[in-house]
Design a protein around this motif. Structure first.
Motif, PDB file in Angstrom:
ATOM      1  N   ASP A 127       0.828  -1.198   0.000  1.00  0.00           N
ATOM      2  CA  ASP A 127       0.000   0.000   0.000  1.00  0.00           C
ATOM      3  C   ASP A 127       0.867   1.254   0.000  1.00  0.00           C
ATOM      4  N   TYR A 128       0.255   2.382   0.391  1.00  0.00           N
ATOM      5  CA  TYR A 128       0.905   3.677   0.243  1.00  0.00           C
ATOM      6  C   TYR A 128       1.510   4.195   1.547  1.00  0.00           C
ATOM      7  N   PRO A 129       2.544   5.043   1.454  1.00  0.00           N
ATOM      8  CA  PRO A 129       3.196   5.592   2.642  1.00  0.00           C
ATOM      9  C   PRO A 129       2.687   6.989   2.987  1.00  0.00           C
ATOM     10  N   TYR A 130       3.131   7.515   4.130  1.00  0.00           N
ATOM     11  CA  TYR A 130       2.827   8.892   4.523  1.00  0.00           C
ATOM     12  C   TYR A 130       3.798   9.341   5.603  1.00  0.00           C
ATOM     13  N   PHE A 131       3.856  10.649   5.841  1.00  0.00           N
ATOM     14  CA  PHE A 131       4.593  11.205   6.972  1.00  0.00           C
ATOM     15  C   PHE A 131       3.971  12.544   7.326  1.00  0.00           C
ATOM     16  N   GLU A 132       3.727  12.777   8.616  1.00  0.00           N
ATOM     17  CA  GLU A 132       3.071  14.010   9.028  1.00  0.00           C
ATOM     18  C   GLU A 132       3.303  14.266  10.512  1.00  0.00           C
ATOM     19  N   CYS A 133       2.920  15.476  10.964  1.00  0.00           N
ATOM     20  CA  CYS A 133       2.815  15.760  12.386  1.00  0.00           C
ATOM     21  C   CYS A 133       1.438  16.361  12.622  1.00  0.00           C
ATOM     22  N   MET A 134       1.029  16.524  13.889  1.00  0.00           N
ATOM     23  CA  MET A 134      -0.336  16.975  14.160  1.00  0.00           C
ATOM     24  C   MET A 134      -0.337  18.258  14.972  1.00  0.00           C
ATOM     25  N   SER A 135      -0.545  18.155  16.274  1.00  0.00           N
ATOM     26  CA  SER A 135      -0.704  19.329  17.123  1.00  0.00           C
ATOM     27  C   SER A 135       0.002  19.105  18.450  1.00  0.00           C
ATOM     28  N   LYS A 136       0.525  20.179  19.020  1.00  0.00           N
ATOM     29  CA  LYS A 136       1.245  20.045  20.281  1.00  0.00           C
ATOM     30  C   LYS A 136       0.316  19.759  21.449  1.00  0.00           C
ATOM     31  N   LYS A 137      -0.994  19.898  21.277  1.00  0.00           N
ATOM     32  CA  LYS A 137      -1.932  19.653  22.362  1.00  0.00           C
ATOM     33  C   LYS A 137      -2.536  18.250  22.298  1.00  0.00           C
ATOM     34  N   VAL A 138      -2.009  17.410  21.430  1.00  0.00           N
ATOM     35  CA  VAL A 138      -2.567  16.072  21.223  1.00  0.00           C
ATOM     36  C   VAL A 138      -1.533  15.014  21.571  1.00  0.00           C
ATOM     37  N   LEU A 139      -1.998  13.924  22.154  1.00  0.00           N
ATOM     38  CA  LEU A 139      -1.182  12.728  22.380  1.00  0.00           C
ATOM     39  C   LEU A 139      -1.919  11.552  21.758  1.00  0.00           C
ATOM     40  N   GLY A 228       1.921  14.834  20.025  1.00  0.00           N
ATOM     41  CA  GLY A 228       1.236  15.321  18.834  1.00  0.00           C
ATOM     42  C   GLY A 228       2.122  16.065  17.861  1.00  0.00           C
ATOM     43  N   LYS A 229       3.237  16.632  18.329  1.00  0.00           N
ATOM     44  CA  LYS A 229       4.124  17.367  17.437  1.00  0.00           C
ATOM     45  C   LYS A 229       5.216  16.483  16.844  1.00  0.00           C
ATOM     46  N   LEU A 230       5.263  15.220  17.261  1.00  0.00           N
ATOM     47  CA  LEU A 230       6.306  14.325  16.768  1.00  0.00           C
ATOM     48  C   LEU A 230       6.030  13.959  15.311  1.00  0.00           C
ATOM     49  N   TRP A 231       7.010  14.153  14.447  1.00  0.00           N
ATOM     50  CA  TRP A 231       6.847  13.719  13.064  1.00  0.00           C
ATOM     51  C   TRP A 231       6.838  12.195  13.041  1.00  0.00           C
ATOM     52  N   HIS A 232       5.835  11.649  12.366  1.00  0.00           N
ATOM     53  CA  HIS A 232       5.639  10.203  12.375  1.00  0.00           C
ATOM     54  C   HIS A 232       4.967   9.781  11.075  1.00  0.00           C
ATOM     55  N   GLY A 233       5.019   8.521  10.799  1.00  0.00           N
ATOM     56  CA  GLY A 233       4.366   8.002   9.603  1.00  0.00           C
ATOM     57  C   GLY A 233       4.836   6.600   9.318  1.00  0.00           C
ATOM     58  N   SER A 234       4.613   6.160   8.095  1.00  0.00           N
ATOM     59  CA  SER A 234       5.060   4.822   7.732  1.00  0.00           C
ATOM     60  C   SER A 234       5.314   4.755   6.247  1.00  0.00           C
ATOM     61  N   ASN A 235       6.253   3.931   5.890  1.00  0.00           N
ATOM     62  CA  ASN A 235       6.522   3.688   4.486  1.00  0.00           C
ATOM     63  C   ASN A 235       5.491   2.700   3.966  1.00  0.00           C
ATOM     64  N   SER A 236       5.567   2.388   2.697  1.00  0.00           N
ATOM     65  CA  SER A 236       4.648   1.394   2.151  1.00  0.00           C
ATOM     66  C   SER A 236       4.923   0.039   2.790  1.00  0.00           C
ATOM     67  N   ASN A 237       3.921  -0.821   2.776  1.00  0.00           N
ATOM     68  CA  ASN A 237       4.059  -2.166   3.335  1.00  0.00           C
ATOM     69  C   ASN A 237       4.748  -3.045   2.295  1.00  0.00           C
ATOM     70  N   PRO A 238       6.012  -3.392   2.519  1.00  0.00           N
ATOM     71  CA  PRO A 238       6.738  -4.174   1.520  1.00  0.00           C
ATOM     72  C   PRO A 238       6.378  -5.658   1.529  1.00  0.00           C
ATOM     73  N   SER A 239       5.660  -6.091   2.566  1.00  0.00           N
ATOM     74  CA  SER A 239       5.338  -7.509   2.675  1.00  0.00           C
ATOM     75  C   SER A 239       4.287  -7.901   1.643  1.00  0.00           C
ATOM     76  N   SER A 240       4.438  -9.073   1.089  1.00  0.00           N
ATOM     77  CA  SER A 240       3.457  -9.570   0.118  1.00  0.00           C
ATOM     78  C   SER A 240       2.377 -10.414   0.778  1.00  0.00           C
ATOM     79  N   PHE A 241       2.461 -10.568   2.124  1.00  0.00           N
ATOM     80  CA  PHE A 241       1.493 -11.441   2.784  1.00  0.00           C
ATOM     81  C   PHE A 241       1.098 -10.969   4.182  1.00  0.00           C
ATOM     82  N   LYS A 242       1.787  -9.968   4.734  1.00  0.00           N
ATOM     83  CA  LYS A 242       1.585  -9.587   6.128  1.00  0.00           C
ATOM     84  C   LYS A 242       0.981  -8.187   6.218  1.00  0.00           C
TER      85      LYS A 242
END
Length: 304
Positions: A127-139, A228-242
């Protein structure tokens, strides 16, 4: 006779130590194993999370947002559902759990917490990847319903990025040719690092190679917590079965209100009461407070 609470989703969260809090404050995240110790309940939650995408929720209420539709969307597309606690009693038992709320309250260092939003993420293979941050008032408490690792596109954190300088407001009209620091193509971005690269430049880094990136590895039933301010995300899922399925619960302090100056986005603005900045508890329930108060709606939300 069985107690009526016997079948409720149960959490076991160890005591958060001074060292845990220091690690969270320094790095912006914390990983806890096995907060859902009952593997049968984890499997039950996993099945229900998937069923929800096929209209299998039991409240008869349509979720606030669904990014994937059976028979209409591509099978390899990231699937997200927003605020499943409103639509399904089993998901509500997890999301509105007071022990998870206490965990958030302890790390936010506030007197109470409310649910700002929850998300079910179903990340199929390739699938597809993403990377983002949100808000300093959020956990965010991010709970894995399947085993997660870099092998199947786990969430990744940029250590310490919650301490970076706040980014300037984005000019959506580009009237001043300002650089975009966010990724508006969340579910299928052409360049998933676009927003992160802008943030790196703004904070004086020359390249991503200068950063420490931590991929979360936990078994099903474990969790990570991130600022909430931590930059986070995930790359694409490279697994063909998991595949990877997780639930993200976004908490804010219980006394949070809508801003006087910033117009809320559609997801939140639809629940803004005219003439008031209050976050109405029917839509933003308080799940834990140091006075033992919880929003009354929780009692009905967790019932079938």
């Amino acid at each position: 006779m069985n107690n009526e609470n016997d079948d409720l989703i149960k959490c076991e969260i160890r005591e958060i130590t001074k060292q845990d809090k220091e690690f969270y404050e320094n790095n912006g995240y914390l990983v806890l194993d096995n907060i859902l110790p009952n593997k049968e309940q984890v499997e039950k939650l996993l099945k229900r999370a998937k069923d929800c995408f096929n209209n299998g929720f039991d409240k008869g209420i349509v979720p606030d947002e669904v990014s994937w539709r059976p028979g209409l969307s591509l099978d390899d597309k990231t699937r997200e559902m927003v605020n499943s606690w409103k639509t399904d009693s089993l998901m509500a038992q997890l999301i509105l759990n007071q022990d998870i709320g206490k965990l958030a309250c302890d790390l936010l260092d506030c007197n109470s917490v409310l649910i700002a939003q929850d998300d079910i993420f179903w990340k199929p293979v390739n699938d597809y990847p993403y990377f983002e941050c949100m808000s300093k008032k959020v956990l965010t408490v991010w709970i894995a319903l399947t085993d997660v690792s870099k092998e199947n596109g786990t969430v990744e954190f940029i250590e310490g990025s919650h301490k970076w300088n706040d980014l300037p407001p984005i000019d959506n009209n580009n009237n001043n040719n300002s650089e975009s620091y966010s990724n508006n193509e969340f579910h299928a971005p052409v360049d998933y690092l676009k927003g992160l690269e802008g943030a790196i430049k703004y904070n004086g880094f020359k390249s991503i190679d200068e950063l420490t990136i931590h991929p979360v590895t936990v078994k099903a039933g474990g969790c990570s917590i991130h600022h909430g301010k931590l930059w986070h995300g995930s790359n694409s899922n490279p697994s063909s079965f998991k595949e990877r399925v997780s639930v993200a619960i976004h908490f804010a302090p219980g006394d949070s209100v809508f801003s006087d100056t910033v117009k809320p986005c559609f997801s939140f603005g639809r629940y803004k009461i005219y003439g008031s900045n209050k976050l109405e508890e029917s839509f933003y329930p308080i799940t834990f407070s140091k006075t033992s108060y919880k929003s009354p709606i929780i009692i009905d939300a967790v019932k079938k």
